[in-house]
Design an enzyme around this catalytic site. Structure first.
Site, PDB file in Angstrom:
ATOM      1  N   LYS A 219      13.110  -1.000  15.651  1.00  0.00           N
ATOM      2  CA  LYS A 219      14.215  -1.306  14.747  1.00  0.00           C
ATOM      3  C   LYS A 219      14.017  -0.507  13.459  1.00  0.00           C
ATOM      4  O   LYS A 219      13.329  -0.936  12.537  1.00  0.00           O
ATOM      5  CB  LYS A 219      14.272  -2.802  14.425  1.00  0.00           C
ATOM      6  CG  LYS A 219      15.590  -3.208  13.747  1.00  0.00           C
ATOM      7  CD  LYS A 219      15.452  -4.449  12.882  1.00  0.00           C
ATOM      8  CE  LYS A 219      14.938  -4.152  11.497  1.00  0.00           C
ATOM      9  NZ  LYS A 219      15.827  -3.266  10.678  1.00  0.00           N
ATOM     10  N   GLU A 300       1.857  -3.190   6.389  1.00  0.00           N
ATOM     11  CA  GLU A 300       1.598  -2.390   5.181  1.00  0.00           C
ATOM     12  C   GLU A 300       2.737  -2.702   4.220  1.00  0.00           C
ATOM     13  O   GLU A 300       3.895  -2.465   4.529  1.00  0.00           O
ATOM     14  CB  GLU A 300       1.534  -0.904   5.540  1.00  0.00           C
ATOM     15  CG  GLU A 300       0.817  -0.070   4.493  1.00  0.00           C
ATOM     16  CD  GLU A 300       1.733   0.430   3.396  1.00  0.00           C
ATOM     17  OE1 GLU A 300       1.760  -0.240   2.322  1.00  0.00           O
ATOM     18  OE2 GLU A 300       2.418   1.429   3.605  1.00  0.00           O
ATOM     19  N   CYS A 334       4.874   3.954  -1.310  1.00  0.00           N
ATOM     20  CA  CYS A 334       4.008   2.803  -1.581  1.00  0.00           C
ATOM     21  C   CYS A 334       2.728   3.248  -2.274  1.00  0.00           C
ATOM     22  O   CYS A 334       2.063   2.444  -2.930  1.00  0.00           O
ATOM     23  CB  CYS A 334       3.701   2.056  -0.290  1.00  0.00           C
ATOM     24  SG  CYS A 334       3.091   3.088   1.043  1.00  0.00           S
ATOM     25  N   GLU A 429       6.166  -4.070  -8.311  1.00  0.00           N
ATOM     26  CA  GLU A 429       6.483  -2.769  -7.706  1.00  0.00           C
ATOM     27  C   GLU A 429       7.942  -2.418  -7.992  1.00  0.00           C
ATOM     28  O   GLU A 429       8.846  -3.178  -7.667  1.00  0.00           O
ATOM     29  CB  GLU A 429       6.242  -2.824  -6.199  1.00  0.00           C
ATOM     30  CG  GLU A 429       6.387  -1.469  -5.531  1.00  0.00           C
ATOM     31  CD  GLU A 429       6.020  -1.509  -4.054  1.00  0.00           C
ATOM     32  OE1 GLU A 429       5.453  -0.527  -3.564  1.00  0.00           O
ATOM     33  OE2 GLU A 429       6.316  -2.521  -3.390  1.00  0.00           O
TER      34      GLU A 429
END
Length: 529
Positions: A219, A300, A334, A429
């Site tokens: 997906k 992750e 990231c 973040e």
């Protein structure tokens, strides 16, 4: 597409030399630049076509569609995709389960050979895949090159790793026994990749799955399904049997959640936000009716990465490293540097040089290879601009701070100085072209600030002191630490990638233990004689 019984001819001998990472193009070479411009023009002519779901080798259409837009020119449709919903969950699972019965029994040489062939085909079309990323996620040429190169590295590295694991020998053989350890596949995996490395992470998790003998329900992100569709075409051309990878772009809240919760899903490989990763972890922990295993999660989930600049650092080198790590691909990694923690003794000098360096960054259309292009979508742009407004209250704008001109989702590269530790911008973040700079009293204080978030993915230290470098190696709590270089750009084989704490399960993609996550070890003791 091949059937499950189709022969797969091993070509391992062509890839038996030492692993070497894929070289990047040098676009200062006008011949390379000309070829890239021609490839972009070719791909531009293919924009807007429609792609089907692929379930068990069959093309499937749905009433609802996903429109993938060019972030630098949102009026331009990159691809139109079917939108998998709850009604596609069972067909996808049945196809993957059926394919698993045959695929798990193929030899590791056959599976590795498939990956090698995929790499051979991708290498021939490298610029084409790069061009798709330029349009679909607004990567400039160098960032797109790095993404496809990493994909090629995964093809080669994981194939070799599978062959290596197949030769595992136990350190002890008991007298009168033949003792073996075999790494066998898990089953059907849900692979849920992000949009920011739409080729490398998507392909890496998929390739690790199938070379280990698993089958996949893929997906992709709704922001980058076209690149995934192109990769599936490559897998088919390389001879992947039907049902081994089932291509199902769809909404996370319907199709994605249902696949994660399904009792026949054996594992979930996910890269994305902390919030979604934690929800996957929670859902996977619940035993569904008919579920006979503990689901494995390979997660992750991002970071709040810091570069520490010591008083004795080479300031020129530190400024360059921070600027590249903070603003490469618009800060949408990231691993991106979102915090520069600078010793107070060089703080003002560092800021002065950083301001000058960042203001040289060219904003523009990635098809023209601008340094900095658009962020991924309108929602992301609005969120980033909200963070910048908060930064104006908590610190001072050194440069940037506004939306940039243009139809697309462009934001000026923004540096916000004097941000206090523990504040919103220092902890959360942002995932955009925003860097905050924090003043530290010294090296110990800088490390304390660096470690004081819930994340622990990447980090870097610039220092000329061997003692301080060793202290950072011991005490800077991140999965990937770099000394006197930027904190982005992990290379397969050299920098196994994955982080601590809320950055995920420290999966270490591109490393020698990654395939263990997609297998289970079966020990056999056989009496002989």
């Amino acid at each position: 597409m091949a059937t499950l019984e189709a022969p797969v001819r091993p070509r391992v001998s062509l890839h038996s030399g030492p692993f070497v990472t894929e070289p990047f193009f040098d676009f200062r070479n006008e011949d390379n630049a000309r070829k890239m411009r021609a490839t972009i023009a070719k791909v531009r002519g293919q924009l807007g076509r429609e792609y089907d779901l692929i379930i068990g080798g069959k093309r499937v259409k749905t009433a609802e569609k996903i429109k993938s837009l060019n972030p630098a020119k949102p009026s331009e449709i990159v691809g139109i995709h079917q939108k998998a919903g709850k009604e596609q969950v069972e067909p996808a699972m049945k196809a993957a389960l059926a394919a698993f019965e045959s695929w798990r029994s193929t030899t590791v040489e056959e599976r590795a050979s498939l990956l090698f062939r995929v790499g051979d085909l991708l290498r021939q079309r490298k610029m084409e895949f790069m061009a798709w990323m330029v349009f679909e996620v607004s990567k400039n040429w160098a960032e797109a090159d790095a993404d496809v190169s990493e994909t090629l590295d995964f093809c080669e590295f994981y194939a070799r790793e599978a062959l290596r694991l197949a030769k595992t020998q136990l350190p002890i053989q008991l007298p009168g026994e033949r003792d073996t350890l075999t790494y066998i596949p898990l089953g059907v995996g849900a692979v849920i990749p992000p949009w920011n490395f739409p080729c490398a992470i998507m392909a890496g998790m998929t390739l690790a799955s199938i070379v280990s003998g698993n089958t996949v329900i893929l997906k992709p992100s709704s922001d980058s399904p076209t690149i995934a569709a192109k990769f599936i075409e490559l897998l088919e051309e390389a001879g992947m049997p039907e049902g081994v990878v089932n291509f199902c772009p769809g909404a996370g809240a319907s199709f994605g959640d249902a696949i994660v919760a399904h009792p026949k899903t054996r594992y979930i490989a996910f890269t994305g936000s902390r919030e979604v990763g934690l929800r996957i972890n929670q859902v996977a922990a619940n035993q569904a009716p008919g579920q006979i295993w503990i689901k494995r999660t390979i997660l992750e989930m991002g970071g709040k990465d810091a570069i520490v600049v010591d008083a004795d650092a080479d300031v020129d080198s530190a400024v360059e490293g921070v600027a590249q790590a903070a603003f490469g691909f618009q800060g949408q990694k990231c691993s991106a540097c979102s915090r520069a923690i600078v010793d107070e003794r060089i703080y003002d000098k560092f800021l002065e040089q950083l301001k000058a360096r960042v203001e040289k960054i060219q904003i523009g259309d990635p098809t023209e290879n601008a340094n900095l292009a658009a962020v991924i979508n309108e929602s992301s742009m609005k969120t980033i601009l909200q963070y910048i407004e908060q930064g104006k209250k908590d610190g001072r704008i050194l440069t940037g701070g506004e939306r940039a001109p243009g139809e697309g989702y462009f934001i000026q590269p923004t540096v916000i100085a004097d941000i206090p530790p523990k504040s919103k911008l220092e902890q959360e973040e942002i995932f955009g072209p925003v860097l905050v700079v924090i003043k530290a009293r010294g090296f110990d204080h800088a490390l304390e600030i660096a470690n004081d978030t819930e994340f622990g993915l990447t980090g870097a230290v610039y220092t000329s002191s061997r003692d301080k470098a060793e202290r950072a190696i011991r005490d800077f709590h991140v999965g990937n630490l770099y000394i006197n270089r930027k904190c982005t750009g992990a290379m397969v084989g050299a920098h196994p990638f994955g982080g601590f704490n809320m950055s995920g399960t420290d999966s270490k993609s591109g490393g020698p233990d990654y395939l263990y996550l997609f297998t289970q070890a079966k020990a056999v003791g056989e009496k002989i004689g």
